[in-house]
Design a protein around this motif. Structure first.
Motif, PDB file in Angstrom:
ATOM      1  N   PHE A  18       4.555   7.854  -1.070  1.00 51.61           N
ATOM      2  CA  PHE A  18       5.581   7.124  -0.329  1.00 51.61           C
ATOM      3  C   PHE A  18       6.730   6.625  -1.205  1.00 51.61           C
ATOM      4  O   PHE A  18       7.816   6.352  -0.701  1.00 51.61           O
ATOM      5  N   ALA A  19       6.492   6.477  -2.493  1.00 53.96           N
ATOM      6  CA  ALA A  19       7.475   5.830  -3.367  1.00 53.96           C
ATOM      7  C   ALA A  19       8.770   6.627  -3.482  1.00 53.96           C
ATOM      8  O   ALA A  19       8.787   7.852  -3.369  1.00 53.96           O
ATOM      9  N   ALA A  78      -2.718   0.633  -4.571  1.00 52.66           N
ATOM     10  CA  ALA A  78      -1.887   1.513  -3.742  1.00 52.66           C
ATOM     11  C   ALA A  78      -2.147   2.979  -4.078  1.00 52.66           C
ATOM     12  O   ALA A  78      -2.164   3.839  -3.183  1.00 52.66           O
ATOM     13  N   GLN A  79      -2.372   3.280  -5.361  1.00 52.62           N
ATOM     14  CA  GLN A  79      -2.665   4.666  -5.751  1.00 52.62           C
ATOM     15  C   GLN A  79      -4.038   5.089  -5.221  1.00 52.62           C
ATOM     16  O   GLN A  79      -4.226   6.219  -4.764  1.00 52.62           O
ATOM     17  N   VAL A  80      -4.990   4.170  -5.282  1.00 53.92           N
ATOM     18  CA  VAL A  80      -6.332   4.463  -4.775  1.00 53.92           C
ATOM     19  C   VAL A  80      -6.299   4.673  -3.264  1.00 53.92           C
ATOM     20  O   VAL A  80      -6.972   5.554  -2.730  1.00 53.92           O
ATOM     21  N   PHE A  81      -5.487   3.867  -2.584  1.00 53.33           N
ATOM     22  CA  PHE A  81      -5.366   3.974  -1.128  1.00 53.33           C
ATOM     23  C   PHE A  81      -4.921   5.374  -0.720  1.00 53.33           C
ATOM     24  O   PHE A  81      -5.521   6.012   0.154  1.00 53.33           O
ATOM     25  N   VAL A  82      -3.861   5.877  -1.355  1.00 54.26           N
ATOM     26  CA  VAL A  82      -3.358   7.197  -0.966  1.00 54.26           C
ATOM     27  C   VAL A  82      -4.285   8.305  -1.468  1.00 54.26           C
ATOM     28  O   VAL A  82      -4.425   9.349  -0.822  1.00 54.26           O
ATOM     29  N   PHE A  83      -4.945   8.081  -2.598  1.00 52.66           N
ATOM     30  CA  PHE A  83      -5.903   9.061  -3.114  1.00 52.66           C
ATOM     31  C   PHE A  83      -7.044   9.242  -2.113  1.00 52.66           C
ATOM     32  O   PHE A  83      -7.462  10.364  -1.817  1.00 52.66           O
ATOM     33  N   MET A 123       0.801  -1.216   0.000  1.00 58.22           N
ATOM     34  CA  MET A 123       0.000   0.000   0.000  1.00 58.22           C
ATOM     35  C   MET A 123       0.841   1.277   0.000  1.00 58.22           C
ATOM     36  O   MET A 123       0.324   2.370  -0.188  1.00 58.22           O
ATOM     37  N   PHE A 124       2.149   1.129   0.219  1.00 60.99           N
ATOM     38  CA  PHE A 124       3.042   2.289   0.206  1.00 60.99           C
ATOM     39  C   PHE A 124       3.695   2.504  -1.158  1.00 60.99           C
ATOM     40  O   PHE A 124       4.500   3.417  -1.324  1.00 60.99           O
ATOM     41  N   THR A 175       2.920  -1.758   8.079  1.00 59.25           N
ATOM     42  CA  THR A 175       2.369  -0.669   8.879  1.00 59.25           C
ATOM     43  C   THR A 175       0.863  -0.550   8.689  1.00 59.25           C
ATOM     44  O   THR A 175       0.113  -0.347   9.647  1.00 59.25           O
ATOM     45  N   VAL A 176       0.424  -0.651   7.447  1.00 61.79           N
ATOM     46  CA  VAL A 176      -1.012  -0.583   7.163  1.00 61.79           C
ATOM     47  C   VAL A 176      -1.684  -1.823   7.738  1.00 61.79           C
ATOM     48  O   VAL A 176      -1.252  -2.951   7.484  1.00 61.79           O
ATOM     49  N   ALA A 177      -2.726  -1.608   8.529  1.00 62.87           N
ATOM     50  CA  ALA A 177      -3.423  -2.720   9.173  1.00 62.87           C
ATOM     51  C   ALA A 177      -3.924  -3.721   8.131  1.00 62.87           C
ATOM     52  O   ALA A 177      -4.393  -3.322   7.061  1.00 62.87           O
TER      53      ALA A 177
END
Length: 360
Positions: A120-121, A307-312, A114-115, A236-238
């Motif tokens: 984060f990249a 991962a992009q959707v997560f940070v969005f 997810m990072f 880190t992400v649950a």
């Protein structure tokens, strides 16, 4: 008994030596720095969650007004706060090829799924994602998303007006979080989150969970900072957040048969990018023997899109809700500015027929 005491002393000495190794780096370099403590370095108040990183950096910046840079230790990592504009220019422009790592990830090579997003990249992953995604955020794309935001804004107006009529107290921070969750859900996922009308909507619960660390989250975060090599495989992400995000993205893509649907949301944007094939560009991490950049490639697969959707979603709803709720708080404290702001808004809307639109 004596052997046990000796063993304990040896263990303590070894731990102390390990936890303080390298803490003389800035002193040897003649750089002003914050004195470190074993294991946690100079950032004890950050680990104790008594101070944000932004506050800490601001404090360091102001504490040493005559220095061009200030050293500190984040756990066992050496780091600096730059105060001199010329040094900042060198890092961000002139010598960027040596400073592309931003230090956000706990481990230099192992990055949890997810990072692997633009926030984060590092290195080639960051460069290739940015290369492909930045041009996609055109004014036309943003304009196409705007009606989705307007629809949620009208719901917010109705909810706020109803509360005002009842004379009810409103938790503005929570209300704005529900509002931003709704429009991020619409613009990002193409779904009706219904968070404004339902405080316990699943999408709202997911957002709360991301920014409400559990004991497990805190332990993992601290462990990865203190010993990144030892705990590099911990995430880190649950697990439930990661699984919920992956399941959500997978189900939406399956509904669309992995093809853009014409909704003009973030999922559509990612599907359009995926159709373009591999992302190819010059590497900033690896070079040929003659000094030229090697070619780097990246496949935009489902995990990378998730991962992009997560940070969005996470960054989009939290930052917007924090900014808007704080703005409303300040307007409530300053009625004169509130009236001035209202007058300006009314004037702009009048020019556009009383409708909230992209041009307004």
């Amino acid at each position: 008994m004596i052997p046990l005491i000796v063993a304990c002393v040896v263990i303590v000495c070894c731990l102390y030596s390990f936890s303080t190794r390298g803490y003389d780096y800035w002193q040897k370099k003649g750089v002003q720095h914050e004195k470190p403590l074993p294991f946690i370095g100079s950032a004890g108040r950050i680990f104790a969650q008594k101070m944000s990183m932004t506050e800490y950096f601001t404090e360091l910046y102001r504490k040493y007004p005559k220095e061009k840079l200030v050293g500190y230790y984040f756990s066992r990592e050496k780091a600096v706060v730059l105060r001199d504009p010329e040094l900042v220019k060198c890092v961000l422009i002139t010598d960027f090829q040596y400073f592309y790592r931003r230090g956000i990830n706990y481990h230099k090579d192992v990055v949890e799924p997810m990072f692997k997003n633009l926030f984060f990249a590092d290195g080639d992953l960051w460069k290739l994602l940015r290369q492909r995604m930045t041009p996609a955020f055109t004014s036309g794309k943003l304009k196409a998303m705007f009606p989705l935001i307007v629809e949620r804004t009208e719901r917010l107006q109705r909810t706020a007006a109803a509360a005002a009529e009842r004379g009810a107290e409103v938790d503005v921070r929570d209300l704005m979080a529900r509002y931003t969750t709704d429009f991020i859900g619409a613009c990002g996922f193409g779904i009706d989150a219904n968070s404004i009308d339902d405080e316990d909507a699943p999408f709202r619960k997911l957002g709360k969970r991301i920014f409400t660390p559990s004991l497990r989250d805190i332990i993992v975060t601290v462990a990865k900072w203190l010993a990144p090599d030892l705990f590099k495989c911990l995430r880190t992400v649950a697990p439930e957040v990661e699984q919920d995000t992956l399941s959500l993205v997978r189900s939406i893509m399956e509904q669309r048969n992995y093809q853009p649907s014409g909704r003009n949301d973030f999922i559509d944007l990612l599907l359009e990018l995926k159709q373009k094939g591999k992302i190819v560009g010059e590497s900033i991490e690896h070079r040929n023997s003659d000094g030229t950049s090697k070619i780097a490639e990246l496949e935009l697969d489902n995990l990378l899109m998730a991962a992009q959707v997560f940070v969005f979603f996470a960054a989009g709803f939290e930052t917007s809700s924090s900014a808007t709720s704080y703005t409303l708080h300040q307007l409530a404290l300053h009625p004169d500015q509130q009236a001035k702001c209202q007058l300006e808004i009314d004037g702009v809307l009048t020019r556009y027929g009383g409708k909230l639109c992209y041009e307004a």
